[in-house]
Design a protein around this motif. Structure first.
Motif, PDB file in Angstrom:
ATOM      1  N   UNK A 480      48.870  31.038 -34.726  1.00 57.01           N
ATOM      2  CA  UNK A 480      47.848  31.598 -35.614  1.00 57.01           C
ATOM      3  C   UNK A 480      48.524  32.340 -36.768  1.00 57.01           C
ATOM      4  N   UNK A 481      47.908  32.336 -37.959  1.00 54.65           N
ATOM      5  CA  UNK A 481      48.538  32.994 -39.115  1.00 54.65           C
ATOM      6  C   UNK A 481      48.528  34.507 -38.992  1.00 54.65           C
ATOM      7  N   UNK A 482      49.457  35.138 -39.740  1.00 53.80           N
ATOM      8  CA  UNK A 482      49.502  36.605 -39.789  1.00 53.80           C
ATOM      9  C   UNK A 482      48.213  37.130 -40.416  1.00 53.80           C
ATOM     10  N   UNK A 483      47.718  38.231 -39.884  1.00 51.84           N
ATOM     11  CA  UNK A 483      46.478  38.824 -40.386  1.00 51.84           C
ATOM     12  C   UNK A 483      46.612  39.238 -41.849  1.00 51.84           C
ATOM     13  N   UNK A 484      47.766  39.824 -42.216  1.00 49.58           N
ATOM     14  CA  UNK A 484      47.915  40.291 -43.595  1.00 49.58           C
ATOM     15  C   UNK A 484      47.937  39.129 -44.578  1.00 49.58           C
ATOM     16  N   UNK A 485      48.516  37.988 -44.155  1.00 50.03           N
ATOM     17  CA  UNK A 485      48.519  36.814 -45.045  1.00 50.03           C
ATOM     18  C   UNK A 485      47.100  36.268 -45.226  1.00 50.03           C
ATOM     19  N   UNK A 486      46.308  36.336 -44.165  1.00 55.54           N
ATOM     20  CA  UNK A 486      44.923  35.882 -44.283  1.00 55.54           C
ATOM     21  C   UNK A 486      44.115  36.815 -45.183  1.00 55.54           C
ATOM     22  N   UNK A 487      44.417  38.113 -45.116  1.00 51.76           N
ATOM     23  CA  UNK A 487      43.727  39.062 -45.996  1.00 51.76           C
ATOM     24  C   UNK A 487      44.100  38.810 -47.454  1.00 51.76           C
ATOM     25  N   UNK A 488      45.391  38.504 -47.685  1.00 52.42           N
ATOM     26  CA  UNK A 488      45.824  38.177 -49.041  1.00 52.42           C
ATOM     27  C   UNK A 488      45.170  36.883 -49.523  1.00 52.42           C
ATOM     28  N   UNK A 489      45.070  35.889 -48.640  1.00 50.86           N
ATOM     29  CA  UNK A 489      44.404  34.632 -49.001  1.00 50.86           C
ATOM     30  C   UNK A 489      42.932  34.877 -49.309  1.00 50.86           C
ATOM     31  N   UNK A 490      42.299  35.742 -48.522  1.00 55.52           N
ATOM     32  CA  UNK A 490      40.885  36.050 -48.746  1.00 55.52           C
ATOM     33  C   UNK A 490      40.680  36.705 -50.113  1.00 55.52           C
ATOM     34  N   UNK A 491      41.597  37.609 -50.485  1.00 52.83           N
ATOM     35  CA  UNK A 491      41.523  38.234 -51.804  1.00 52.83           C
ATOM     36  C   UNK A 491      41.706  37.201 -52.908  1.00 52.83           C
ATOM     37  N   UNK A 492      42.593  36.233 -52.654  1.00 55.72           N
ATOM     38  CA  UNK A 492      42.854  35.186 -53.650  1.00 55.72           C
ATOM     39  C   UNK A 492      41.613  34.323 -53.882  1.00 55.72           C
ATOM     40  N   UNK A 493      40.987  33.825 -52.797  1.00 54.79           N
ATOM     41  CA  UNK A 493      39.851  32.908 -52.972  1.00 54.79           C
ATOM     42  C   UNK A 493      38.603  33.636 -53.469  1.00 54.79           C
ATOM     43  N   UNK A 494      38.582  34.967 -53.298  1.00 59.59           N
ATOM     44  CA  UNK A 494      37.444  35.749 -53.796  1.00 59.59           C
ATOM     45  C   UNK A 494      37.300  35.569 -55.310  1.00 59.59           C
ATOM     46  N   UNK A 495      38.417  35.355 -56.004  1.00 60.40           N
ATOM     47  CA  UNK A 495      38.383  35.141 -57.451  1.00 60.40           C
ATOM     48  C   UNK A 495      37.660  33.860 -57.831  1.00 60.40           C
ATOM     49  N   UNK A 496      37.533  32.934 -56.867  1.00 61.19           N
ATOM     50  CA  UNK A 496      36.865  31.661 -57.140  1.00 61.19           C
ATOM     51  C   UNK A 496      35.468  31.612 -56.508  1.00 61.19           C
ATOM     52  N   UNK A 497      35.043  32.743 -55.962  1.00 59.88           N
ATOM     53  CA  UNK A 497      33.704  32.805 -55.395  1.00 59.88           C
ATOM     54  C   UNK A 497      33.599  32.434 -53.932  1.00 59.88           C
ATOM     55  N   UNK A 498      34.738  32.399 -53.217  1.00 63.83           N
ATOM     56  CA  UNK A 498      34.730  32.068 -51.785  1.00 63.83           C
ATOM     57  C   UNK A 498      35.177  33.287 -50.986  1.00 63.83           C
ATOM     58  N   UNK A 499      34.877  33.275 -49.688  1.00 66.28           N
ATOM     59  CA  UNK A 499      35.341  34.390 -48.863  1.00 66.28           C
ATOM     60  C   UNK A 499      35.390  33.999 -47.389  1.00 66.28           C
ATOM     61  N   UNK A 500      36.292  34.674 -46.662  1.00 67.88           N
ATOM     62  CA  UNK A 500      36.383  34.565 -45.202  1.00 67.88           C
ATOM     63  C   UNK A 500      35.771  35.827 -44.621  1.00 67.88           C
ATOM     64  N   UNK A 501      34.959  35.673 -43.596  1.00 67.84           N
ATOM     65  CA  UNK A 501      34.296  36.836 -43.012  1.00 67.84           C
ATOM     66  C   UNK A 501      34.860  37.148 -41.633  1.00 67.84           C
ATOM     67  N   UNK A 502      34.937  38.445 -41.318  1.00 67.98           N
ATOM     68  CA  UNK A 502      35.328  38.882 -39.985  1.00 67.98           C
ATOM     69  C   UNK A 502      36.761  38.612 -39.601  1.00 67.98           C
TER      70      UNK A 502
END
Length: 715
Positions: A480-502
């Motif tokens: 499974x991926x590192x939590x901090x990398x997933x948080x960084x990815x979530x911040x990245x895709x937020x710029x395009x109008x997408x998001x990961x929840x929970x």
């Protein structure tokens, strides 16, 4: 429990201080006549990174010394990551200043230090266990009486100093191989001596030879191996069924091999039967390579050393000699071949439902009916070739059933959480002199998906069977991926109008697959897929079954390609012993517990080397393909934006850079939060996915760089 496992367990759980060698002998009551064997085991465990020996000669497990073992993966910036030996541990960032002389792919111990990178772990190299880069390939830049070798591998960031007496008549501008004679220390460059001159760097063929030398890829098979395989017959022993009563005779079963048109090492054949109106029996039949490659043989040692076949743009470097890979092991049509067969019975529900209701794994003997290419299967399935349908009329019904099963398996797999990346692969077509003449995109149609799904299905069943038996085995794992990398990815895709929840409670691959489905066909598809892939860990081989995150599968292995992958061969050996005898002896289990960690590490390392070689050879030929196209105009899309410029990908998959200094109409500022460039005066914006017309401005094959100039913005 094996001596190896027991020693590690005791040092981890029962010992509260480092021990000397004599104290370990006493702790384990090792008699004098066996102490040398145990000392050799200690050396092996130190080399593999499972035990650390400090400067006082005391032994302990690395974690007791606050150390983590693994391999260095360096970036072109000079910084690096430690890929831990334990796939359950997170990657560790290592700044260039903390490398302490370690180079790309070296095996090291790392000590954790305070991180300046948010929540990411950071470390420094405490000790180098194994040096991998004994030889370096690159261009020689010669000065008065000395030189510097500029490495082709951009992950090796230090130029190699070549003293006067080590030049060995090499000239300026030649592609050479140097052996390291002094490793880097502090700010001091490594030193080396020229041991081979490959030729002028622009000479035809020198570029691929350089990649082969750079990664120390294997050449011809040793004479001892070729001598050993002479006795292997080109046909199956007619008495094999009498000698192996448990081997199934499947010569009358209708089956087919499906592969690329140029494939000669055919690992797999497939069959399908309708057992009941709503039950399919899938058969996956894999070459029984382990029948010919025996433990302790010269052939086995060479296969272990290579660990994988390597597919470069102009050649294949096989794991096994062609007598086996293209001959007796290859499942060619109309000839008898030994196989390992996996039968899986599927219950069908409605238009797309499916469930496994039974399975069987057995040794077998087959005789393939046909050898079909992906193109032929695709034309039959889509009804585009009446001629092919007529020619293979005896198998059209089976292909249609297989396609139905493919569709159900694929839908079910993605619903369970498998991730589906949509990256475009390209095949480089070369002329007789090895020069690229065309770049052709590889398609991933129903025909390719059919074999992909069937191989995944067989790998799953085999891994689940061995996990259920709780026997030592080799797995294909993806943590499974590192939590901090997933948080960084979530911040990245937020710029395009997408998001990961929970994601604070962990991430499920299905959530990431939903993102991939959401971006399919959009301008930002490629960049989001690329950033996501970089945020995930790498799949590796391991004796620990921790599941495969990317596939969303609890039990997974590699079983289906033993001609070209050593872990598959090992899986076959263990499975054959298990299905033949029904069990593994305690002695055999102990032997496997000792062997499998070493095998898994070797196979993971050689896989990375093979992937690097394959990628480098394609990238090199892509750049060479563009050399005669300077000043020509092309249409492309923005594939990435940074503070120093715009990356543009052309229709043929070649990527180049428009440097920010070459955007002449305005001063452009990089908005890091929105990932776009904006003109200070004109307010013109460049976004990922925008279509541009560009001109090829500069091609540098040595640096593998391609520069574009902007002609106009099309969208």
């Amino acid at each position: 429990m094996s001596a190896r496992s027991e020693l590690l367990r005791k040092l981890r759980d029962d010992v509260h201080r480092p021990l000397s060698k004599q104290e370990i002998f006493q702790e384990f009551s090792i008699p004098k006549d066996q102490q040398k064997i145990f000392a050799d085991l200690l050396k092996e465990l130190i080399k593999s990174g499972h035990i650390f020996k400090n400067s006082k000669g005391l032994y302990g497990v690395p974690e007791k010394f606050n150390l983590i073992g693994g391999r260095i993966e360096k970036t072109a910036s000079g910084n690096a990551f430690l890929i831990p030996d334990d796939p359950e541990k997170d990657d560790i960032y290592i700044a260039a200043a903390n490398m302490n002389g370690a180079m790309h792919n070296d095996k090291v111990f790392v000590r954790l230090i305070r991180s300046g990178r948010g929540k990411s772990q950071a470390g420094e190299v405490a000790e180098i266990i194994e040096r991998v880069n004994q030889k370096i390939v690159g261009n020689l830049e010669k000065f008065k009486n000395y030189g510097f070798l500029i490495p082709d591998n951009k992950r090796i960031c230090n130029d190699i100093f070549i003293p006067p007496d080590a030049l060995n008549k090499a000239h300026n501008g030649q592609k050479v191989v140097a052996k390291i004679t002094r490793w880097p220390e502090g700010n001091r460059n490594p030193e080396g001596k020229i041991i081979e001159i490959l030729g002028d760097k622009d000479e035809p063929g020198v570029d691929i030879e350089a990649i082969i030398r750079q990664l120390d890829l294997p050449g011809d098979f040793p004479e001892a191996v070729l001598k050993e395989i002479k006795h292997i017959s080109d046909t199956v022993d007619p008495e094999v069924l009498e000698n192996e009563s448990e081997r199934l005779d499947l010569r009358d079963l209708k089956l087919v091999t499906i592969d690329g048109a140029d494939a000669k090492d055919l690992d797999d054949a497939v069959s399908i039967e309708k057992i009941e109106s709503d039950v399919y029996r899938l058969g996956v039949h894999i070459a029984d390579v382990s029948h010919y490659v025996r433990p302790g043989s010269e052939l086995n040692e060479e296969a272990f050393s290579r660990a994988t076949s390597i597919y470069l743009v102009d050649r294949v470097i096989p794991m096994l000699p062609r007598k086996l890979s293209n001959g007796i092991c290859s499942l060619n049509p109309a000839v008898e071949r030994l196989t390992m067969s996996v039968f899986i019975d599927y219950k069908l529900y409605g238009k797309s439902g499916i469930e496994i209701i039974d399975h069987k794994i057995a040794k077998s003997l087959i005789k393939s009916n046909h050898r079909l290419t992906y193109d032929q299967v695709q034309q039959i399935l889509t009804g585009k070739s009446a001629e092919l349908k007529d020619k293979y009329s005896d198998f059209v019904e089976e292909l249609e059933m297989m396609n139905d099963l493919r569709s159900r398996l694929r839908k079910n797999r993605f619903e369970e959480g498998s991730m589906d990346f949509n990256f475009t692969e390209v095949k480089v077509k070369l002329d007789q002199d090895g020069r690229p003449v065309d770049l052709v995109k590889r398609e991933h149609r129903e025909a390719e998906q059919l074999i992909e799904e069937f191989m995944i299905a067989a790998n799953r069943v085999v891994a689940a069977e061995m996990a259920w038996r709780e026997l030592p085995f080799i797995y294909r794992v993806h943590e499974s991926p590192d939590l901090d990398r997933m948080q960084q990815f979530n911040e990245f895709i937020h710029n395009f109008g997408y998001s990961l929840k929970g994601i604070k409670n962990g991430i499920h691959p299905r959530s990431l697959q939903k993102i991939l489905e959401s971006v399919r066909g959009t301008k930002e598809e490629k960049i989001i897929e690329t950033v996501l892939l970089r945020s995930l860990k790498k799949a590796v081989y391991s004796e620990k079954n921790i599941g495969h995150f990317g596939l969303g599968i609890t039990h997974y292995t590699h079983f289906t390609s033993p001609i070209r992958r050593y872990p598959d061969l090992i899986a076959h050996r263990i499975i054959k012993e298990t299905v033949t005898r029904g069990y593994l002896s305690e002695q055999r289990q102990e032997e496997l517990e000792n062997l499998l960690p070493k095998i898994a590490d070797q196979c993971s390392l050689q896989e990375r080397r093979a992937m690097e070689a394959e990628r480098d050879s394609v990238d090199l030929k892509k750049i060479e393909f563009m050399e005669d196209k300077v000043d020509q105009e092309f249409t492309g899309i923005i594939s990435g934006i940074t503070g120093f410029g715009i990356f543009v990908e052309l229709e043929n998959t070649v990527e180049g850079l428009i440097h920010i200094k070459n955007l002449k109409d305005d001063y452009y500022l990089y908005d890091q939060e929105k990932y776009h460039l904006i003109g200070e005066r004109t307010k013109k914006i460049f976004r990922i996915g925008d279509e541009l017309k560009v001109k090829v401005a500069r091609v540098n094959r040595d640096k593998r760089e391609l520069d574009f100039s902007l002609v106009e913005k099309l969208s």
